[in-house]
Design an enzyme around this catalytic site. Sequence first.
Site, short mmCIF file in Angstrom:
data_model
loop_
_atom_site.label_atom_id
_atom_site.label_comp_id
_atom_site.label_asym_id
_atom_site.label_seq_id
_atom_site.Cartn_x
_atom_site.Cartn_y
_atom_site.Cartn_z
N CYS A 57 0.83 -1.20 0.00
CA CYS A 57 0.00 0.00 0.00
C CYS A 57 0.87 1.25 0.00
O CYS A 57 0.35 2.36 0.13
CB CYS A 57 -0.94 0.01 1.21
SG CYS A 57 -0.10 0.00 2.79
N GLU B 191 -1.64 1.30 -4.89
CA GLU B 191 -1.42 -0.04 -4.34
C GLU B 191 -0.79 -0.90 -5.42
O GLU B 191 -1.23 -0.87 -6.58
CB GLU B 191 -2.75 -0.65 -3.89
CG GLU B 191 -2.59 -1.77 -2.90
CD GLU B 191 -3.24 -1.46 -1.56
OE1 GLU B 191 -3.38 -2.40 -0.76
OE2 GLU B 191 -3.61 -0.30 -1.32
#
Length: 362
Positions: free
Chosen positions: A320, A354
């Site tokens: 992330c 991401e």
Amino acid sequence: MALHRVNTDDYQDQLHAKAKRLAEAYREFTDLEPELFPSPPIHYRLRAEFKVWHEGGVAHYAMYRQGEYKKPFIIDTFTVGSELMNQLMPKVLEAVNSSEVLRKRLFSAEFLTTLSGDALITLIYHKKLDESWEREARALQEKLGFPILGRSRKQKMVLERDFVTEKLDIDGKSYQYKQVEGSFTQPNGHICRSMIQWAKNACGQNSNDLLELYCGNGNFTIPLSENFEKVLATEISKVSVNSAQENIQVNGINNLDIVRLSSEEFTQAIDKVRPFRRLAHIDLDSYSFDTVLVDPPRAGLDEDTCAMVARFPRILYISCNPETQLENLKFLSRTHRIERFALFDQFPYTDHTETGLLLVRK
């Protein structure tokens, strides 16, 4: 989320600009262009927390603009939120403003929804919740048809349940997940499904075993267990481990064990630095690991964990935070090359990116 209303006409341009920036950032390590997994342009966010702003005796939902945290701005719609969330928001606010008991000292409202149509609403207060609050909240719960949960300092009042049940269809099979309020769940269910499908495809079918670190409630672990002989997964959160154990049972998985250990502790365990009672029932030597899956927090992999995963022939690295993943790649690229590269647009209209990498030993 910086915006509550979005211009969907710009979405594809924003996504491709994001992909271009990502490819340039990773050019030191790969010439691959990232595989793109777009989000629905609206109604993609399954969970959200709103400040409750009181003005003239009336409660409103409010949010902060990025970088401006002194005065919130009132919102009347939340385009990026799921359709179910948008259906529930005005009904909850109407009930709150119709009841002094529900409105008084309410400072936050959280909505947790699922692709499968479940929802949980949490109301958070600067006061102790009593029987009068419970009566009003139960009436609201009955009206909505979804559970209400109350929170205040050192108090959690569960009227029915403190979780939602999600069902995800992956490669023609349905998987069920218990998602507990307050624990981590993927905020964009559509992208979550894409990430799992990508991971299964990247791994392929294997005759060896999988190790997963940071497994959460078994989001990746359970579908991926069908691609390997055996799976061992670790997670430090007790709530997530308990949810994962229930999810294993409800999905009928019998080749998967989950233990409550941090990645640092598991590194010590596999190196036989010291024993752990939580691993007493696990024979680490019986596993034939050839793949490790890591989905770490924003800080990325610590130095020891990074060195440990570098021993595996294949590393599936979900991140992330590309900045910390790139930092880890400085080490991992000494032994591994990037074979697959993906961009998952978890938060459209933001700079957040991401990524997914499949690293194979050189």
